[in-house]
Design an enzyme around this catalytic site. Structure first.
Site, mmCIF file in Angstrom:
data_model
loop_
_atom_site.group_PDB
_atom_site.id
_atom_site.type_symbol
_atom_site.label_atom_id
_atom_site.label_comp_id
_atom_site.label_asym_id
_atom_site.label_seq_id
_atom_site.Cartn_x
_atom_site.Cartn_y
_atom_site.Cartn_z
ATOM 1 N N PHE A 36 0.869 -1.187 0.000
ATOM 2 C CA PHE A 36 0.000 0.000 0.000
ATOM 3 C C PHE A 36 0.898 1.228 0.000
ATOM 4 O O PHE A 36 1.627 1.473 0.958
ATOM 5 C CB PHE A 36 -0.940 0.050 1.209
ATOM 6 N N ASP B 226 9.177 2.703 2.039
ATOM 7 C CA ASP B 226 8.010 3.499 2.386
ATOM 8 C C ASP B 226 7.729 3.260 3.868
ATOM 9 O O ASP B 226 7.171 2.234 4.256
ATOM 10 C CB ASP B 226 6.817 3.069 1.519
ATOM 11 N N LYS C 77 2.458 10.544 7.859
ATOM 12 C CA LYS C 77 1.659 10.239 9.046
ATOM 13 C C LYS C 77 2.191 10.866 10.340
ATOM 14 O O LYS C 77 1.913 12.012 10.597
ATOM 15 C CB LYS C 77 1.475 8.725 9.144
HETATM 16 C C1 PLP Z 1 -0.944 5.725 4.684
HETATM 17 C C2 PLP Z 1 0.156 5.251 3.809
HETATM 18 C C3 PLP Z 1 0.492 5.926 2.614
HETATM 19 C C4 PLP Z 1 -0.309 7.078 2.092
HETATM 20 O O1 PLP Z 1 -0.363 8.156 2.947
HETATM 21 P P1 PLP Z 1 -1.484 9.280 2.722
HETATM 22 O O2 PLP Z 1 -1.138 10.357 3.685
HETATM 23 O O3 PLP Z 1 -2.797 8.638 2.985
HETATM 24 O O4 PLP Z 1 -1.363 9.713 1.288
HETATM 25 C C5 PLP Z 1 1.573 5.470 1.892
HETATM 26 N N1 PLP Z 1 2.280 4.410 2.310
HETATM 27 C C6 PLP Z 1 1.998 3.735 3.428
HETATM 28 C C7 PLP Z 1 2.848 2.582 3.838
HETATM 29 C C8 PLP Z 1 0.907 4.118 4.208
HETATM 30 O O5 PLP Z 1 0.597 3.417 5.315
#
Ligand code: PLP
Length: 404
Positions: free
Chosen positions: A142, A227, A256
Site C-alpha cells: 500500500f 516506504d 503520518k
Molecule cells: C498511509 C500510507 C500511505 C499514504 O499516505 P497518505 O497520507 O494517505 O497519502 C503510503 N504508504 C503507506 C505505507 C501508508 O501506510
C-alpha cells in the site's frame, strides 16, 4: 446508535462520495489515546489514524506549535523562503541520518516523490535510456491512492477501472529477495517496499529480507526506497523499521506521524547524490514545506524524542504481544498473532475481523480496523498508558474468543 449519530452519518452519506465504509461511530473529541463520540462515549483509539497519531490526539506541545505558528505565518509558497522550513529539514537530517530531504504534504506524495527521484536518478546518474526505467515493488503493497501508487498495487479494490496505468512497474512477491534479484535488469532504477506491510495486515517479512535487499541494490547499482509512512517514527519500536536489520535504504518516505495527527506533513529523505536530481521547477507543491507544517513537524519529532516514545513502543509492544500470544494461543479461530513494537495484528482463520472490529467498538469501546476481512490491526498511540493498553488487549482477547 443514537439519533444524533444516525443523523450525522446520514448527512455524510447523502452528500459525500462513498469511498470509505466507516464503523458507525461519530467522533467529536480526542485527547491522548482516547476519543469521544458525539454522545460523550469514550473509546480507546487503537488505530491511531494508521500511525499518524503516534503522539496521541491533540498533543499539547504539537497543538501549541500549530497555534503559535498559525498566528504568525502559515503559507508563503516556495516562491519565497520561510523561517521554519530550514529547522525542520535540519532536524530531519539529524533524526534520519540522511543529509537531504524534500517536504511534501501527504504520504502518497512522499512515495510519488521517491518514485520520481528513482526515475530521474536512473536517467541522469545510472545511464538508463530515457523512458525505460523500471521500479520493482512488492505485491500487496500500500503506497497510497494516486495513479502512480495504484499502478503499483496488486489489490483490484485499489486499482480496478483506474487504468491505463503507469508503466515501468514490476511487481514481485513480498518477502522474497530472490524474486527481486530475478526481476533486476540493467534498466532497474529502484526497489520500493514497505519494511513491514501495514495495510496488507502487518506482514513482517522473513528475517534477512531487508538486509538482503540492501546488499542486492548496492551490488547492482539500484536505489533502495523504503516506504515508512506507517512504520516510521517509532511505530515498530525503532525510529525506523529498517533499523531492525540495519538495512539503511537510499530513500526513506515519511508521513503520518511526522505531523502527530495535526496537519499533513510528509518527506522523502536521501543522500545528496540522489536528491540533487531535483532542480528548480522539476517538482514541488504549493503547501510543501509551509511554515505551519514545518512548525508542526518539528514539534511532532520533539515529542517522539523527549517522551521517549520509540522506546515506549518497543517495551509496551513486547508486553502487549506477549499477552496476546499467551491468551490467544489456544483459540482455533486465531491463525497468527504478530507484531513489532506497537504495530500489532491478530490474523484469523476465517473472515470475521470486521465483525470483531464492530464488536470491539460496540461492546468494549475500543476502535480498530480489520484489513482484508481476516486480520485485526491494533495500533494504539505510543503514549497509551500501560494499564489502558493492557485493558485494550484484554478487550481484544475477549472479542476474539467470543467469536470462536
Ligand atoms: C498511509 C500510507 C500511505 C499514504 O499516505 P497518505 O497520507 O494517505 O497519502 C503510503 N504508504 C503507506 C505505507 C501508508 O501506510
Amino acid at each position: 446508535m443514537t439519533t444524533r449519530s444516525a443523523a450525522l452519518i446520514a448527512e455524510a452519506d447523502a452528500y459525500g462520495a462513498h469511498n470509505y465504509a466507516p464503523l458507525p461511530v461519530v467522533l467529536s473529541r480526542g485527547e491522548g489515546c482516547f476519543v469521544w463520540d458525539v454522545d460523550g462515549t469514550r473509546y480507546l483509539d487503537a488505530l491511531s489514524a494508521y500511525s499518524a497519531l503516534n503522539q496521541g490526539h491533540r498533543h499539547p506541545r504539537i497543538v501549541a506549535a500549530l497555534l503559535e505558528q498559525a498566528q504568525t505565518l502559515t503559507l508563503t509558497s516556495r516562491a519565497f523562503h520561510n523561517d521554519r522550513m530550514g529547522p525542520l529539514l535540519h532536524r530531519l537530517a539529524e533524526v534520519t541520518g540522511f543529509p537531504v530531504a524534500l517536504l511534501m504534504n501527504t504520504g502518497v506524495e512522499a512515495v510519488e516523490t521517491a518514485f520520481k527521484a528513482m526515475r530521474r536518478w536512473a536517467y541522469e546518474k545510472k545511464g538508463v535510456p530515457d523512458g525505460k526505467a523500471e521500479v520493482i515493488v512488492a505485491e500487496h503493497n500500500f503506497h497510497g491512492r494516486t495513479i502512480a501508487a495504484v499502478s503499483m498495487s496488486s489489490d483490484p479494490g485499489s486499482f480496478g477501472h483506474y487504468g491505463p496505468f503507469v508503466p515501468g512497474i514490476v511487481k514481485v512477491p513480498f518477502g522474497d529477495a530472490a524474486a527481486v534479484e530475478r526481476a533486476l535488469t540493467p534498466n532497474t532504477a529502484g526497489v520500493l517496499v514497505e519494511p513491514i506491510q501495514g495495510e496488507a495486515g502487518v506482514i513482517i517479512p522473513p528475517a534477512g529480507y531487508l538486509s538482503r535487499l540492501r546488499a542486492l541494490c548496492s551490488e547492482r547499482n539500484v536505489l533502495l526506497a523504503f516506504d515508512e509512512v506507517q512504520t516510521g517514527l517509532g511505530r515498530t519500536g525503532k525510529w525506523f523499521a529498517w533499523q531492525h536489520e540495519d538495512a539503511r535504504p537510499d530513500l526513506l518516505c515519511l508521513g503520518k506521524a511526522l505531523s502527530g495527527g495535526v496537519y499533513p506533513v510528509s518527506a522523502v529523505c536521501g543522500p545528496r547524490e540522489v536528491m540533487e536530481v531535483f532542480t528548480p521547477g522539476s517538482h514541488g507543491s504549493t503547501y510543501g514545506g509551509n511554515p505551519l507544517a514545518a512548525a508542526v513537524g518539528l514539534a511532532a519529532l520533539a515529542v517522539l524524542e523527549e517522551e521517549k516514545l520509540v522506546e515506549r513502543s518497543a517495551t509496551l509492544g513486547a508486553l502487549a504481544l506477549g499477552r496476546l500470544r499467551e491468551k490467544l494461543a489456544s483459540v482455533p479461530l486465531v491463525k497468527e498473532v504478530r507484531g513489532r513494537g506497537l504495530m500489532l495484528a491478530v490474523e484469523l482463520t476465517k473472515p470475521l475481523a470486521h465483525e470483531a472490529a464492530v464488536r470491539l467498538a460496540r461492546d468494549e469501546r475500543v476502535l480498530c480496523k480489520d484489513t482484508h476481512g481476516v486480520t485485526l490491526r491494533f495500533l494504539p498511540p505510543l503514549v497509551t498508558p500501560e494499564a489502558v493498553l493492557l485493558d485494550g488487549i484484554d478487550a481484544l482477547v475477549r472479542v476474539v474468543r467470543g467469536l470462536a
